[in-house]
Design a protein around this motif. Sequence first.
Motif, PDB file in Angstrom:
ATOM      1  N   LEU A 112       0.811  -1.208   0.000  1.00 22.01           N
ATOM      2  CA  LEU A 112       0.000   0.000   0.000  1.00 22.01           C
ATOM      3  C   LEU A 112       0.846   1.260   0.000  1.00 22.01           C
ATOM      4  CD1 LEU A 112      -2.527  -1.226   2.710  1.00 22.01           C
ATOM      5  CD2 LEU A 112      -2.901  -1.192   0.230  1.00 22.01           C
ATOM      6  N   GLY A 113       0.257   2.357  -0.452  1.00 13.49           N
ATOM      7  CA  GLY A 113       0.939   3.637  -0.487  1.00 13.49           C
ATOM      8  C   GLY A 113       0.723   4.432   0.787  1.00 13.49           C
ATOM      9  N   ASP A 114       0.764   5.761   0.662  1.00 12.91           N
ATOM     10  CA  ASP A 114       0.624   6.653   1.807  1.00 12.91           C
ATOM     11  C   ASP A 114      -0.861   6.907   2.120  1.00 12.91           C
ATOM     12  OD1 ASP A 114       3.371   6.901   1.895  1.00 12.91           O
ATOM     13  OD2 ASP A 114       3.403   8.766   0.749  1.00 12.91           O
ATOM     14  N   THR A 115      -1.119   7.287   3.367  1.00 13.21           N
ATOM     15  CA  THR A 115      -2.426   7.742   3.833  1.00 13.21           C
ATOM     16  C   THR A 115      -3.536   6.755   3.470  1.00 13.21           C
ATOM     17  OG1 THR A 115      -1.591   9.970   3.347  1.00 13.21           O
ATOM     18  CG2 THR A 115      -3.824   9.825   4.121  1.00 13.21           C
ATOM     19  N   VAL A 116      -3.255   5.489   3.698  1.00 13.67           N
ATOM     20  CA  VAL A 116      -4.311   4.481   3.584  1.00 13.67           C
ATOM     21  C   VAL A 116      -5.120   4.535   4.876  1.00 13.67           C
ATOM     22  CG1 VAL A 116      -4.805   2.009   3.458  1.00 13.67           C
ATOM     23  CG2 VAL A 116      -3.016   3.016   2.027  1.00 13.67           C
ATOM     24  N   THR A 117      -6.387   4.863   4.747  1.00 14.51           N
ATOM     25  CA  THR A 117      -7.217   5.152   5.911  1.00 14.51           C
ATOM     26  C   THR A 117      -7.918   3.893   6.422  1.00 14.51           C
ATOM     27  OG1 THR A 117      -9.255   5.576   4.684  1.00 14.51           O
ATOM     28  CG2 THR A 117      -7.675   7.403   4.851  1.00 14.51           C
ATOM     29  N   VAL A 125       1.513  -7.048   5.713  1.00 17.10           N
ATOM     30  CA  VAL A 125       1.044  -5.935   4.886  1.00 17.10           C
ATOM     31  C   VAL A 125       2.106  -4.854   4.926  1.00 17.10           C
ATOM     32  CG1 VAL A 125      -0.643  -4.065   4.710  1.00 17.10           C
ATOM     33  CG2 VAL A 125      -1.415  -6.399   5.198  1.00 17.10           C
ATOM     34  N   PHE A 126       2.512  -4.355   3.763  1.00 13.44           N
ATOM     35  CA  PHE A 126       3.449  -3.238   3.669  1.00 13.44           C
ATOM     36  C   PHE A 126       2.672  -1.962   3.333  1.00 13.44           C
ATOM     37  CE2 PHE A 126       6.379  -6.759   2.887  1.00 13.44           C
ATOM     38  CZ  PHE A 126       7.502  -6.364   3.610  1.00 13.44           C
ATOM     39  N   ALA A 127       3.139  -0.825   3.866  1.00 13.69           N
ATOM     40  CA  ALA A 127       2.462   0.446   3.589  1.00 13.69           C
ATOM     41  C   ALA A 127       3.448   1.598   3.707  1.00 13.69           C
ATOM     42  CB  ALA A 127       1.281   0.646   4.535  1.00 13.69           C
ATOM     43  N   GLY A 128       2.975   2.783   3.291  1.00 13.58           N
ATOM     44  CA  GLY A 128       3.788   3.990   3.366  1.00 13.58           C
ATOM     45  C   GLY A 128       3.529   4.755   4.657  1.00 13.58           C
ATOM     46  N   GLU A 129       3.352   6.063   4.541  1.00 11.23           N
ATOM     47  CA  GLU A 129       3.152   6.905   5.714  1.00 11.23           C
ATOM     48  C   GLU A 129       1.676   6.943   6.111  1.00 11.23           C
ATOM     49  OE1 GLU A 129       4.676  10.735   4.695  1.00 11.23           O
ATOM     50  OE2 GLU A 129       6.773  10.088   4.733  1.00 11.23           O
ATOM     51  N   GLU A 130       1.440   7.222   7.407  1.00  8.71           N
ATOM     52  CA  GLU A 130       0.098   7.450   7.960  1.00  8.71           C
ATOM     53  C   GLU A 130      -0.840   6.266   7.731  1.00  8.71           C
ATOM     54  OE1 GLU A 130      -1.251  11.129   6.196  1.00  8.71           O
ATOM     55  OE2 GLU A 130      -0.336  12.307   7.779  1.00  8.71           O
ATOM     56  N   LEU A 131      -0.345   5.061   7.913  1.00  5.57           N
ATOM     57  CA  LEU A 131      -1.214   3.903   7.775  1.00  5.57           C
ATOM     58  C   LEU A 131      -2.282   3.926   8.867  1.00  5.57           C
ATOM     59  CD1 LEU A 131      -1.973   1.196   6.484  1.00  5.57           C
ATOM     60  CD2 LEU A 131      -0.343   0.089   8.026  1.00  5.57           C
TER      61      LEU A 131
END
Length: 925
Positions: free
Chosen positions: A699-704, A797-803
């Motif tokens: 996932l990228g950034d700011t996944v809410t 799960v991998f993600a960016g910022e503000e997961l």
Amino acid sequence: MAETDPFDAIREFEFDGDAYRMADLTALEEAGLCELDRLPVSIRVLLESVLRNVDGDTISAEDVRNVASWQPDVPDVELPFTPSRVVLQDLTGVPAVVDLAALRSAVDRKGKEPAIVEPEIPIDLVIDHSVQVDYFGSEDAYEKNVELEYERNGERYRALKWAQQAFDDFRVVPPGTGIVHQVNLEYLGQVVHARERNGENWLLPDTLVGTDSHTPMIGGIGVVGWGVGGIEAEAAMLGQPITMKLPEVVGVRLTGELPEGATATDLVLHVTEQLREVGVVDRFVEFFGPGVANLTVPDRATIANMAPEQGSTISMFGVDEATLDYLELTGREEEHIELVREYLDAQGLFGEQNPEYTETVELDLSTITPSLAGPKRPQDRVPMDDMKTHFRGLVHGEFEDELDEIDEDALTRWLGESSVAADRPDADLPEPDVGELNDTVDVDLDGETTEIRHGSVVVSAITSCTNTSNPSVMLAAGLLARNAVEHGLDVPEYVKTSLAPGSRVVTEYLEASGLLPYLEDLGYNVVGYGCTTCIGNAGPLPEPIERAIDAEDLWTASVLSGNRNFEARIHPKVRANYLASPPLVVAYGLAGRMDIDLETDPLGTDDNGDPVYLADIWPDADEIHTAIHESVDASMFEEKYAEVFEGDERWEALDAPTGDVYEWDDSSTYIREPPFFKDFPLDEPGVADIQDARTLMLLGDTVTTDHISPAGPFSREQPAGEWLVEQGVEPHEFNTYGARRGNHEVMMRGTFANVRIENEMLDDVEGGYTVHQPTGEQTTVFEASQRYREDDTPLVVFAGEELGTGSSRDWAAKGTDLLGVRATIAESYERIFRDNLVGMGVLPLQFADGDSWESLDLDGSENIAIHGLDDGLSVNDELTVVAERSDGSTVEFPVTAQISTPAAVRYVENGGILHLVLRRLLTQE
């Protein structure tokens, strides 16, 4: 001195002839532990809680010393916080009740008394998140929507009525009453409690946690409270202190006063933007300074409400004379108000404060300008006079690569980048032709043809406690509606309009002011007393509108007076969503489009064909203040809240189960016993290295949390819909994910299923899909997770910022856990989601600074191992991840476990916080 009073701080306090006990903060100053005036107000409130609850076991004298040691450069210590109460809303409250019921069932199966699972602090649950806007723009819209609400949610509501009789101190505010945070602000919040404890009368500050991220709204009246996941709230209910690191506190110094034309909504959007830039995640925020006196308490509550959007744990104001005036206005008893004053004064907590802060931010209220925020994040503020160029730039950027050849000069003028002066003759020419960017689409609505295009406002909603709790903006909307009607303006047919007050008092004063009929003339009829559009319950758009949006890939818009506008939250087919004040919601509803400059472009024409501008209908501040003074009084609050727990005839008619143990129905599609506590082992599972894991999502950034666990509607083609159809449920009966949170079968299938989520393992694919490894097959997230489960393959799960930014959804963590995810690895986390993961025993791991899955060239096909757990887990443990590619090469990188307290370590070792609580209940004598 006894272990329960190591500082001789439990003292007598007399009020009106009655004697009370209190934990006196001044005793700590006398003992040389702190200088109270230096401590932020919120820290003093936490300190009182720790001091009062010292028992020599779970809370010690050392905990008191730790909190009293607060400095601007905050010591690295933890504190055990015991709130005085818990508030719930129904979307998070139903799963909480299901968990409590499941705990009782687990205890019952072990042969113990089920009633040992009993909340130890008072709980209030407000049913506000389920009403949907199916009907609108008519006098009977409210009655029809409530009728549908009960049809859809009767089973859920019966479970809540069961909880009301099964647990002590568990109160339910029935549907059709208001929004939890507004009810909390206007009625439930006491500021100070007078409460019996072990046969003695005590005074203590009102403090709380709530299963909704906007719980900090109560900080508008000086109450410390914040949002937590349902898991953490349930543990707090059962007597488990909330263990947290001593927080940094940011002070926001306010000066000046709001200028003419600026509203509290405009102010909170500026504050949100500014504090996101400052960075206040995991920090408390307090507002102080001379500008505070120029804000009403509802204005303060508007600011406090959006603490989660700002990033803070709480955003609060101190208690002053204005607070007491508000308590009086909202019908609190005179004797209690005087008690609040005297107790807080004795504790040094009343009136203006000027403590030390970790960081101080300045904000001049006179600089606030009319604003909106969007199209998909609350912190992305757009000045109102930039809205036209902003939106056209947004649409152009989205479709730039697909456009046929367009005249560059026409495009420049359309985008607002031309230097053509306003007095030039060609300034009055028609809109330049930019092809499909401003092409219109004909839509037939009830036999009448209308046109929509990119930028058309298809939802205009006065909604959300953020703003409906504030008479100034609600009456401003009514005055603007009156002026619009008198100027001959109307809302276009394609705009779905709604008014959903946060309490019945709002309708009362809109009627008393004579303004409600004007709102109704424009289609803003009351549709319900609940969150509606703000939570994603906007309801369906007319079918011809939805078909046109799909067929032409239109970027239509919603404008709402809410606090959240994440992708697909408001409506899955509406791509751009803007937060705005209630009067601006009406203004953009009248305009029918977002690409308009309300400073210079007319909203429409009057009966004579003359242009009508926003300035012609905008009410001035004096007119708004007069309307408040003449229309809002204490009797309204007293009358409406006198029967707050009684409900209407529908609520009374609900036949709820009884008894201490819930009777589960295995055929239910709403309420099922979750698997968390079945076949429950008494020994804790502990932790161990994770081997041969696969990546479920990249996932990228700011996944809410809306992306991870959506709350809105879903289709029969999605896994949750497929399962419900298999159970015999028709698609029109699906309801929403939020309403199905009492059923893990639906919710695990809905995890990572938002129609706008993007898994970077796939190219240009939106929705809940992934790539199964090692086959390389594209499939749904749920289907892949089940195949991995069959092979005993753990997942990451991998993600960016503000997961995990956004709502406090425990199902975002519960669903992640049930899919088999053992760890998430992200650049940063939002606090509540991170804590929810810990609460479910899932490891939230963070990349080292500068690292990301992109910089490490990971693509999701790797075999993942996480080392360093075989020797146990410790606070902020440093672990090592090894990713093995298909060619046998590896990349190794460090991560830090976002486990910030010893208590959090114990939660993970036990498989979750409720697992720890249950083990204690089952093993204690």
